[in-house]
Design a protein around this motif. Structure first.
Motif, PDB file in Angstrom:
ATOM      1  N   ILE A 575       0.741  -1.204  -0.068  1.00  0.00           N
ATOM      2  CA  ILE A 575       0.014  -0.055  -0.040  1.00  0.00           C
ATOM      3  C   ILE A 575       0.911   1.267   0.030  1.00  0.00           C
ATOM      4  CG2 ILE A 575      -1.743   1.222   1.202  1.00  0.00           C
ATOM      5  CD1 ILE A 575      -2.932  -1.190  -0.065  1.00  0.00           C
ATOM      6  N   GLY A 576       0.643   2.136  -0.835  1.00  0.00           N
ATOM      7  CA  GLY A 576       1.320   3.277  -1.025  1.00  0.00           C
ATOM      8  C   GLY A 576       2.219   3.423  -2.350  1.00  0.00           C
ATOM      9  N   GLN A 577       2.352   2.215  -2.856  1.00  0.00           N
ATOM     10  CA  GLN A 577       3.099   2.269  -4.272  1.00  0.00           C
ATOM     11  C   GLN A 577       2.117   2.537  -5.176  1.00  0.00           C
ATOM     12  OE1 GLN A 577       5.533   2.333  -6.303  1.00  0.00           O
ATOM     13  NE2 GLN A 577       6.753   0.659  -5.240  1.00  0.00           N
ATOM     14  N   ASP A 578       2.687   3.502  -6.001  1.00  0.00           N
ATOM     15  CA  ASP A 578       1.904   3.944  -7.152  1.00  0.00           C
ATOM     16  C   ASP A 578       2.669   3.752  -8.913  1.00  0.00           C
ATOM     17  OD1 ASP A 578       3.054   7.704  -6.986  1.00  0.00           O
ATOM     18  OD2 ASP A 578       3.973   5.635  -7.164  1.00  0.00           O
ATOM     19  N   LYS A 579       3.613   2.842  -8.643  1.00  0.00           N
ATOM     20  CA  LYS A 579       4.392   2.561  -9.982  1.00  0.00           C
ATOM     21  C   LYS A 579       4.201   1.039 -10.012  1.00  0.00           C
ATOM     22  CE  LYS A 579       8.114   4.451  -8.364  1.00  0.00           C
ATOM     23  NZ  LYS A 579       7.396   4.982  -7.143  1.00  0.00           N
ATOM     24  N   PRO A 580       4.077   0.446 -11.255  1.00  0.00           N
ATOM     25  CA  PRO A 580       4.386  -0.861 -11.270  1.00  0.00           C
ATOM     26  C   PRO A 580       5.936  -1.529 -10.736  1.00  0.00           C
ATOM     27  CG  PRO A 580       3.635  -0.034 -13.608  1.00  0.00           C
ATOM     28  CD  PRO A 580       4.110   1.105 -12.591  1.00  0.00           C
ATOM     29  N   VAL A 581       5.513  -2.674 -10.247  1.00  0.00           N
ATOM     30  CA  VAL A 581       6.817  -3.256  -9.467  1.00  0.00           C
ATOM     31  C   VAL A 581       7.496  -4.223 -10.280  1.00  0.00           C
ATOM     32  CG1 VAL A 581       7.887  -4.082  -7.436  1.00  0.00           C
ATOM     33  CG2 VAL A 581       6.327  -2.470  -7.400  1.00  0.00           C
ATOM     34  N   ASP A 582       8.871  -4.429 -10.972  1.00  0.00           N
ATOM     35  CA  ASP A 582       9.457  -5.478 -11.738  1.00  0.00           C
ATOM     36  C   ASP A 582      10.493  -6.070 -10.511  1.00  0.00           C
ATOM     37  OD1 ASP A 582       9.600  -2.882 -14.391  1.00  0.00           O
ATOM     38  OD2 ASP A 582       8.359  -4.806 -14.293  1.00  0.00           O
ATOM     39  N   VAL A 583      10.059  -7.415 -10.493  1.00  0.00           N
ATOM     40  CA  VAL A 583      10.815  -8.328  -9.440  1.00  0.00           C
ATOM     41  C   VAL A 583      11.674  -9.089 -10.205  1.00  0.00           C
ATOM     42  CG1 VAL A 583      10.846  -9.833  -7.579  1.00  0.00           C
ATOM     43  CG2 VAL A 583       8.858  -7.875  -7.839  1.00  0.00           C
ATOM     44  N   TYR A 584      13.049  -9.065 -10.016  1.00  0.00           N
ATOM     45  CA  TYR A 584      13.879  -9.897 -10.898  1.00  0.00           C
ATOM     46  C   TYR A 584      14.661 -11.070  -9.791  1.00  0.00           C
ATOM     47  CZ  TYR A 584      13.115  -6.190 -14.267  1.00  0.00           C
ATOM     48  OH  TYR A 584      12.613  -5.279 -14.974  1.00  0.00           O
ATOM     49  N   LYS A 585      14.619 -12.193 -10.318  1.00  0.00           N
ATOM     50  CA  LYS A 585      15.219 -13.297  -9.352  1.00  0.00           C
ATOM     51  C   LYS A 585      16.334 -13.690 -10.216  1.00  0.00           C
ATOM     52  CE  LYS A 585      10.947 -14.088  -6.973  1.00  0.00           C
ATOM     53  NZ  LYS A 585      10.022 -15.083  -6.486  1.00  0.00           N
ATOM     54  N   LEU A 586      17.746 -13.656  -9.720  1.00  0.00           N
ATOM     55  CA  LEU A 586      18.807 -13.862 -10.332  1.00  0.00           C
ATOM     56  C   LEU A 586      18.908 -15.335 -10.162  1.00  0.00           C
ATOM     57  CD1 LEU A 586      21.225 -10.971  -9.912  1.00  0.00           C
ATOM     58  CD2 LEU A 586      19.368 -11.413 -11.764  1.00  0.00           C
ATOM     59  N   VAL A 587      19.182 -16.276 -11.202  1.00  0.00           N
ATOM     60  CA  VAL A 587      19.519 -17.646 -11.177  1.00  0.00           C
ATOM     61  C   VAL A 587      20.589 -18.153 -11.801  1.00  0.00           C
ATOM     62  CG1 VAL A 587      18.603 -20.187 -11.563  1.00  0.00           C
ATOM     63  CG2 VAL A 587      17.010 -18.195 -10.400  1.00  0.00           C
ATOM     64  N   THR A 588      21.425 -18.896 -11.273  1.00  0.00           N
ATOM     65  CA  THR A 588      22.820 -19.052 -12.011  1.00  0.00           C
ATOM     66  C   THR A 588      22.191 -20.554 -12.835  1.00  0.00           C
ATOM     67  OG1 THR A 588      23.938 -18.243 -10.403  1.00  0.00           O
ATOM     68  CG2 THR A 588      24.910 -19.756 -11.957  1.00  0.00           C
ATOM     69  N   GLY A 589      22.481 -20.713 -13.996  1.00  0.00           N
ATOM     70  CA  GLY A 589      21.893 -21.845 -15.139  1.00  0.00           C
ATOM     71  C   GLY A 589      22.835 -22.875 -14.530  1.00  0.00           C
ATOM     72  N   GLY A 590      22.160 -24.007 -14.559  1.00  0.00           N
ATOM     73  CA  GLY A 590      23.090 -25.702 -14.522  1.00  0.00           C
ATOM     74  C   GLY A 590      23.463 -25.703 -13.265  1.00  0.00           C
ATOM     75  N   THR A 591      23.086 -25.094 -12.062  1.00  0.00           N
ATOM     76  CA  THR A 591      23.350 -25.220 -11.006  1.00  0.00           C
ATOM     77  C   THR A 591      22.229 -25.568 -10.097  1.00  0.00           C
ATOM     78  OG1 THR A 591      23.092 -23.034 -10.075  1.00  0.00           O
ATOM     79  CG2 THR A 591      25.128 -23.648 -11.131  1.00  0.00           C
TER      80      THR A 591
END
Length: 639
Positions: A575-591
């Motif tokens: 609550i209070g957020q007035d912008k879209p939020v982009d969430v990125y989860k970094l994942v190391t491939g092959g591990t």
């Protein structure tokens, strides 16, 4: 000789069609003694009781407090009894638990044999002494009849109307679901029981609780216990939304060490000080006691949970977005604080609910547990009630291992298999050690090798994060970067400041003093020249903070539990957020990170059966499953 300890008995009604009442008596002021124990106050009256006197049974005419059965039973069964409790109180609490189905009904005959004289009333006509067996059977009949009525069932706590906006004494406009929450909290308080407000992150649990406190009579102080990182936030929110409520920050070296707190004030303290000052805090007569971020008391054997249960209050509340993170016993621990005895003993709970649900996926047991806790646990999801929040877009960002990282990764896995994992606690510890090593290698070789640098070019994940954050900075957006490791946070802060030509990149972690933490958050949220990036330790800043200035959230390393990551993400998407939020989860491939990204989403089922959160699972894998999880896929190594 009149008893001085608080006594309780059950008095059947002369009219068999009407339920009886519970009666508190014994001390000079039984109403005050009952109130201090969190028990309901009823109408005054007199009752003939059979009480022990000079080792004989005599009939004595004593003042009492008469409480209707449907009002008094929930408080009686949720009451924690200690060594100072009277035998009659212990006996009728046990009878209440049997009547409500939380104890084995076969115990009734044994209880009748042990029912103390002080627990036996004489009928209101003054002629007939109720013997233990018939008295207990009448109590069970009246209990079942009373709680089968719509007005008498605990479910009535979920059927209360929303609070009227004009009656809410806070300086804010509450959303409809928040008004419903305040109405539910008031019903919990009126019933003198306890409740768990388990709304999704960002839905305003703090504001709803403040609305409850602001509407209380003010004859006693309230207590709020929270993580150290949000003590300041609670004080600010109280001043902002309820400026008429006196606030006492019981924190720091200059805190009070004795005496009573002002009536009507809200005392805000931390879990660490709850432990340190438990003797003083447990000696205070509190009106409402709130445990914020109540996952702090999810381990019922911890000293923190034991201290919380010692706090005497008319109303006990727990606030948490994740009432279950790993195991159902966590829900038991939180509920045992708010409603002692509701879920029985830990052993009984494990046999009746935890084992069937967790080990066999028993949907029937899950449903029965949900029905049992539903009146006392209110949970709303953001997607259901806060449709006006901007969209949250979550993305998995794949990163490659550098050759150095791949070499370290292979070595760690080979060494672990050569050594073996053992069994029991030893196995648990060795698996966690391997997982930690591999996660640190995926983060950066410097973290694993305990080096200060160099940093550039040695980690595919660091390179990718730098690129993404550089783009966000160029757009003028603010970003949160979460890491569970303080060392990695310090490396990130130095690296990003150098690579992105920033004066500094602040890092909020557990070692930052509270005043400095408050300044850091305020500058990021409302500063004239706010930093474009704030790095946050997952444990220090994953709960209780409002960081809605950010429109980007980057999880640099993954947590083993999706509920913890969701809590951190919701520092921005709330609550209070007035912008879209982009969430990125970094994942190391092959591990293991890539495989956990898939597994995490599939391991939520146990907790979702009750409240919709995740659980711990990884150390229970056998060797074959563990090997598939951690083995490196060579195709993902960057050349």
């Amino acid at each position: 000789m009149r008893p001085t300890a608080l006594q309780v008995t059950f008095c059947p009604d002369p009219d068999p069609s009407e339920p009886g009442v519970l009666v508190w008596w014994g001390p000079p002021d039984p109403a005050e003694a009952a109130r201090r124990r969190g028990l309901p106050e009823g109408a005054p009256g007199r009752l003939r009781c059979v009480v022990p006197e000079d080792d004989r049974l005599t009939v004595t005419h004593l003042p009492v407090r008469l409480v209707p059965l449907d009002q008094g039973l929930p408080a009686l069964t949720s009451l924690a009894v200690g060594r100072q409790s009277s035998d009659s109180l212990r006996a009728w609490r046990t009878a209440g638990l049997i009547a409500m189905g939380h104890r084995d009904g076969s115990q009734l005959d044994r209880l009748a044999e042990l029912l103390p004289p002080a627990a036996n009333p004489i009928s209101r006509d003054g002629e007939t002494v109720w013997r233990p067996g018939p008295l207990l059977r009448t109590f069970l009949r009246d209990t079942h009849r009373t709680f089968a009525r719509p007005h008498g069932r605990p479910d009535r706590l979920r059927e209360v109307p929303a609070a009227a906006p004009a009656e809410v004494r806070v300086s804010a406009t509450l959303r409809p679901y928040q008004l419903e929450g305040v109405g539910w909290l008031r019903a919990i308080a009126a019933a003198r029981t306890g409740g768990v407000l388990a709304d999704d992150m960002g839905l305003g649990k703090t504001l709803q609780t403040i609305a409850l406190l602001a509407g209380r009579p003010g004859d006693r102080p309230h207590l709020v216990v929270c993580p150290t990182s949000v003590v300041g936030n609670w004080a600010r929110e109280l001043h902002r939304f309820a400026p008429g409520l006196p606030v006492v920050r019981h924190h720091g070296t200059d805190r009070a060490t004795g005496g009573a707190f002002p009536a009507g004030s809200v005392v805000v303290t931390s879990y660490s000080l709850l432990l340190r000052d438990i003797t003083m805090l447990a000696d205070q007569d509190w009106d409402v006691a709130v445990m914020d971020e109540a996952q702090q008391i999810k381990n019922h054997t911890s000293q923190t949970a034991k201290a919380a249960r010692r706090i005497p209050a008319a109303v006990r509340l727990a606030l948490t977005g994740t009432p279950v993170e790993n195991r159902l016993t966590e829900l038991w621990s939180i509920m045992d604080y708010t409603n002692p005895g509701l879920l029985g003993t830990t052993k009984a709970f494990a046999k009746r609910f935890a084992e069937p649900v967790e080990q066999r996926g028993d949907t029937g047991a899950a449903g029965r547990l949900r029905e049992l806790v539903a009146p006392y646990l209110l949970r709303r999801l953001k997607a259901d009630v806060a449709t006006d929040l901007p969209a949250k877009q979550e993305s998995i960002v794949a990163c490659s291992l550098t050759s150095e990282q791949a070499s370290l990764y292979r070595t760690a896995v080979s060494r672990a298999w050569d050594t073996g994992f053992g069994a029991g606690i030893e196995r648990h510890g060795r698996i966690l050690k391997l997982l930690t090593e591999l996660k640190q290698i995926c983060n950066h070789p410097a973290q694993h090798l305990k080096q200060d640098g160099p940093l550039r070019g040695r980690s595919g994940k660091l390179d990718r994060a730098t690129e993404m954050l550089a783009e966000a900075v160029s757009e003028g957006a603010q970003s949160l970067v979460f890491t569970q490791y303080r060392v990695m946070g310090e490396l990130l802060a130095r690296h990003l400041a150098e690579r992105l030509a920033l004066p500094e990149v602040p890092f909020l972690h557990g070692g930052v003093r509270q005043p400095d933490r408050d300044v850091m958050v305020a500058r990021f949220q409302n500063g004239d020249d706010p930093p474009p990036i704030l790095i946050v330790s997952l444990k220090a800043g994953g709960t209780g903070l409002n960081l809605t200035a950010a429109s980007h959230v980057l999880h640099y390393d993954r947590w083993w539990n999706p509920a913890v990551e969701d809590q951190a993400t919701d520092r921005a998407h709330r609550i209070g957020q007035d912008k879209p939020v982009d969430v990125y989860k970094l994942v190391t491939g092959g591990t293991l990170e890539e495989r956990i990204a898939d597994l995490l989403e599939r391991k939520r089922s146990i907790a979702e059966a009750i409240t919709g959160t995740g659980e711990d699972w990884i150390t229970r894998l056998d060797d074959a499953e563990l090997r598939k999880l951690v083995l490196l896929s060579e195709a993902e190594v960057a050349e």
